[in-house]
Write a protein that holds these residues in place. Structure first.
Motif, PDB file in Angstrom:
ATOM      1  N   GLY A  22       0.794  -1.218   0.000  1.00 41.97           N
ATOM      2  CA  GLY A  22       0.000   0.000   0.000  1.00 41.97           C
ATOM      3  C   GLY A  22       0.827   1.268   0.000  1.00 41.97           C
ATOM      4  N   VAL A  23       2.118   1.156  -0.321  1.00 44.14           N
ATOM      5  CA  VAL A  23       3.019   2.317  -0.347  1.00 44.14           C
ATOM      6  C   VAL A  23       3.209   2.788  -1.785  1.00 44.14           C
ATOM      7  CG1 VAL A  23       5.337   3.153   0.178  1.00 44.14           C
ATOM      8  CG2 VAL A  23       4.225   1.504   1.699  1.00 44.14           C
ATOM      9  N   TRP A  24       3.050   4.077  -2.004  1.00 44.09           N
ATOM     10  CA  TRP A  24       3.311   4.656  -3.318  1.00 44.09           C
ATOM     11  C   TRP A  24       4.818   4.876  -3.460  1.00 44.09           C
ATOM     12  CZ3 TRP A  24       0.163   5.093  -7.393  1.00 44.09           C
ATOM     13  CH2 TRP A  24      -1.214   4.990  -7.179  1.00 44.09           C
ATOM     14  N   GLN A  25       5.470   3.978  -4.170  1.00 43.15           N
ATOM     15  CA  GLN A  25       6.916   4.072  -4.360  1.00 43.15           C
ATOM     16  C   GLN A  25       7.242   4.883  -5.608  1.00 43.15           C
ATOM     17  OE1 GLN A  25       7.640  -0.276  -4.347  1.00 43.15           O
ATOM     18  NE2 GLN A  25       9.095   0.140  -2.704  1.00 43.15           N
ATOM     19  N   THR A  26       8.193   5.791  -5.485  1.00 45.55           N
ATOM     20  CA  THR A  26       8.677   6.532  -6.646  1.00 45.55           C
ATOM     21  C   THR A  26       9.541   5.583  -7.474  1.00 45.55           C
ATOM     22  OG1 THR A  26       8.671   8.617  -5.420  1.00 45.55           O
ATOM     23  CG2 THR A  26      10.002   8.535  -7.428  1.00 45.55           C
ATOM     24  N   THR A  27       9.199   5.404  -8.753  1.00 47.72           N
ATOM     25  CA  THR A  27       9.917   4.466  -9.613  1.00 47.72           C
ATOM     26  C   THR A  27      10.808   5.170 -10.629  1.00 47.72           C
ATOM     27  OG1 THR A  27       8.092   4.367 -11.206  1.00 47.72           O
ATOM     28  CG2 THR A  27       8.080   2.753  -9.406  1.00 47.72           C
ATOM     29  N   LYS A  28      10.503   6.433 -10.918  1.00 44.64           N
ATOM     30  CA  LYS A  28      11.278   7.185 -11.890  1.00 44.64           C
ATOM     31  C   LYS A  28      11.190   8.663 -11.572  1.00 44.64           C
ATOM     32  CE  LYS A  28      11.637   8.002 -16.900  1.00 44.64           C
ATOM     33  NZ  LYS A  28      11.035   7.685 -18.229  1.00 44.64           N
ATOM     34  N   SER A  29      12.281   9.383 -11.755  1.00 38.02           N
ATOM     35  CA  SER A  29      12.286  10.818 -11.496  1.00 38.02           C
ATOM     36  C   SER A  29      13.169  11.515 -12.520  1.00 38.02           C
ATOM     37  CB  SER A  29      12.791  11.116 -10.077  1.00 38.02           C
ATOM     38  OG  SER A  29      12.797  12.510  -9.824  1.00 38.02           O
ATOM     39  N   THR A  30      12.597  12.463 -13.248  1.00 37.78           N
ATOM     40  CA  THR A  30      13.377  13.271 -14.176  1.00 37.78           C
ATOM     41  C   THR A  30      13.300  14.723 -13.736  1.00 37.78           C
ATOM     42  OG1 THR A  30      11.520  13.586 -15.696  1.00 37.78           O
ATOM     43  CG2 THR A  30      12.949  11.683 -16.074  1.00 37.78           C
ATOM     44  N   SER A  31      14.281  15.517 -14.135  1.00 39.99           N
ATOM     45  CA  SER A  31      14.306  16.903 -13.684  1.00 39.99           C
ATOM     46  C   SER A  31      14.816  17.828 -14.758  1.00 39.99           C
ATOM     47  CB  SER A  31      15.204  17.041 -12.436  1.00 39.99           C
ATOM     48  OG  SER A  31      16.548  16.748 -12.757  1.00 39.99           O
ATOM     49  N   GLU A  32      14.412  19.089 -14.636  1.00 38.11           N
ATOM     50  CA  GLU A  32      14.884  20.143 -15.526  1.00 38.11           C
ATOM     51  C   GLU A  32      15.293  21.339 -14.673  1.00 38.11           C
ATOM     52  OE1 GLU A  32      13.319  23.198 -19.025  1.00 38.11           O
ATOM     53  OE2 GLU A  32      12.049  21.524 -18.386  1.00 38.11           O
ATOM     54  N   ARG A  33      16.604  21.480 -14.477  1.00 41.96           N
ATOM     55  CA  ARG A  33      17.110  22.573 -13.648  1.00 41.96           C
ATOM     56  C   ARG A  33      17.024  23.890 -14.436  1.00 41.96           C
ATOM     57  NH1 ARG A  33      19.463  23.332  -9.065  1.00 41.96           N
ATOM     58  NH2 ARG A  33      19.425  21.090  -8.643  1.00 41.96           N
ATOM     59  N   GLY A  34      16.550  24.937 -13.739  1.00 47.00           N
ATOM     60  CA  GLY A  34      16.418  26.234 -14.388  1.00 47.00           C
ATOM     61  C   GLY A  34      15.152  26.363 -15.205  1.00 47.00           C
ATOM     62  N   SER A  35      14.205  25.437 -15.033  1.00 47.61           N
ATOM     63  CA  SER A  35      12.964  25.458 -15.803  1.00 47.61           C
ATOM     64  C   SER A  35      12.220  26.778 -15.616  1.00 47.61           C
ATOM     65  CB  SER A  35      12.065  24.295 -15.383  1.00 47.61           C
ATOM     66  OG  SER A  35      10.786  24.413 -15.960  1.00 47.61           O
ATOM     67  N   GLU A  36      11.712  27.317 -16.719  1.00 44.22           N
ATOM     68  CA  GLU A  36      10.942  28.558 -16.662  1.00 44.22           C
ATOM     69  C   GLU A  36       9.656  28.373 -15.856  1.00 44.22           C
ATOM     70  OE1 GLU A  36      11.831  31.451 -17.622  1.00 44.22           O
ATOM     71  OE2 GLU A  36      13.665  30.892 -18.693  1.00 44.22           O
ATOM     72  N   VAL A  37       9.145  27.137 -15.821  1.00 44.40           N
ATOM     73  CA  VAL A  37       7.893  26.851 -15.111  1.00 44.40           C
ATOM     74  C   VAL A  37       7.996  27.152 -13.629  1.00 44.40           C
ATOM     75  CG1 VAL A  37       6.276  25.007 -14.488  1.00 44.40           C
ATOM     76  CG2 VAL A  37       7.257  25.088 -16.791  1.00 44.40           C
ATOM     77  N   CYS A  38       9.203  27.012 -13.073  1.00 45.94           N
ATOM     78  CA  CYS A  38       9.372  27.110 -11.623  1.00 45.94           C
ATOM     79  C   CYS A  38       9.988  28.418 -11.149  1.00 45.94           C
ATOM     80  CB  CYS A  38      10.246  25.955 -11.142  1.00 45.94           C
ATOM     81  SG  CYS A  38       9.543  24.320 -11.477  1.00 45.94           S
ATOM     82  N   GLN A  39      10.273  29.331 -12.052  1.00 45.24           N
ATOM     83  CA  GLN A  39      10.916  30.575 -11.663  1.00 45.24           C
ATOM     84  C   GLN A  39       9.975  31.443 -10.837  1.00 45.24           C
ATOM     85  OE1 GLN A  39      14.228  31.098 -12.269  1.00 45.24           O
ATOM     86  NE2 GLN A  39      14.099  29.019 -13.123  1.00 45.24           N
TER      87      GLN A  39
END
Length: 219
Positions: free
Chosen positions: A201-218
């Motif tokens: 019943g645990v939601w395990q993270t299986t994959k993680s990608t990232s974008e450093r400096g993304s305009e979405v998060c500024q």
């Protein structure tokens, strides 16, 4: 600022496996490397120290304690939707478990294996090992915001969110010196994670990608 691994490339996974296997040579149990990295194929929770069941779901989760001086902030923490909130909670504990492992200088953290598997687990072990080799831990505050959950027809969940690392730093383990860096565009990171609920019943993270400096998060 500090970073987390992007685990999309096969080469990164190969490197992670090599790092883990090289770290298993000092075991005094005689167990094989495969036994030491159970999360790589099962995401096993094995014998992680349990805490009281979280959220009343009856799951015994490992107790996760952040390094001294380290703070992680999650927004939102909940949405009011029980299933989405379960994803948010377990992913937050995954992120916390990685920081705990860095603080303990422990790439084989059972808590990390509890909350992740497959590419995400291998990438986390690789990342934690890098901190150990550099002799640094984490400190300061990192804020994870705009956390949004989407469910797929195959039963998995997608989670996108931003990280503000402008006040999060690394610290030398031996001297305690904090490596302060100025905030910049690259202090903000966009993450796209994939999670799947295991038989516990645990939601395990299986994959993680990232974008450093993304305009979405500024800001």
């Amino acid at each position: 600022m500090r970073t987390r691994p992007t685990t999309t490339a096969a080469a990164a996974l190969t490197a992670a496996v090599a790092l883990m296997l090289s770290g298993c040579g000092g075991s005094d149990t005689g167990d094989s490397g495969k036994d030491e990295i159970t999360g790589a194929d099962t995401g096993a929770s094995s014998s992680a120290s349990p805490t009281a069941p979280a959220g009343g779901d009856g799951v015994d989760r490992p107790e996760v304690r952040l390094p001294e001086g380290d703070t992680l902030v999650f927004a939102p923490e909940s949405t009011g939707d029980a299933e989405k909130d379960a994803v948010l909670k377990d992913n937050a504990e995954y992120l916390r478990s990685v920081d705990e492992a860095i603080g303990k200088q422990d790439p084989k953290s059972k808590a990390v294996a509890f909350y992740s598997k497959d590419a995400a687990y291998l990438g986390s072990v690789e990342w934690i090992t890098g901190f150990v080799k550099d002799g640094v831990t984490v400190t300061g505050t990192v804020r994870y915001f705009d956390r949004k959950v989407h469910f797929s027809k195959d039963g998995s969940a997608g989670l996108t969110y931003c990280a503000d690392e402008s006040k999060g730093f690394t610290k030398d383990v031996k001297t305690g010196k904090v490596n302060v860096t100025e905030a910049s565009k690259t202090s903000y990171v966009l993450y796209n994670d994939r999670l799947r609920k295991n038989d516990k019943g645990v939601w395990q993270t299986t994959k993680s990608t990232s974008e450093r400096g993304s305009e979405v998060c500024q800001p």
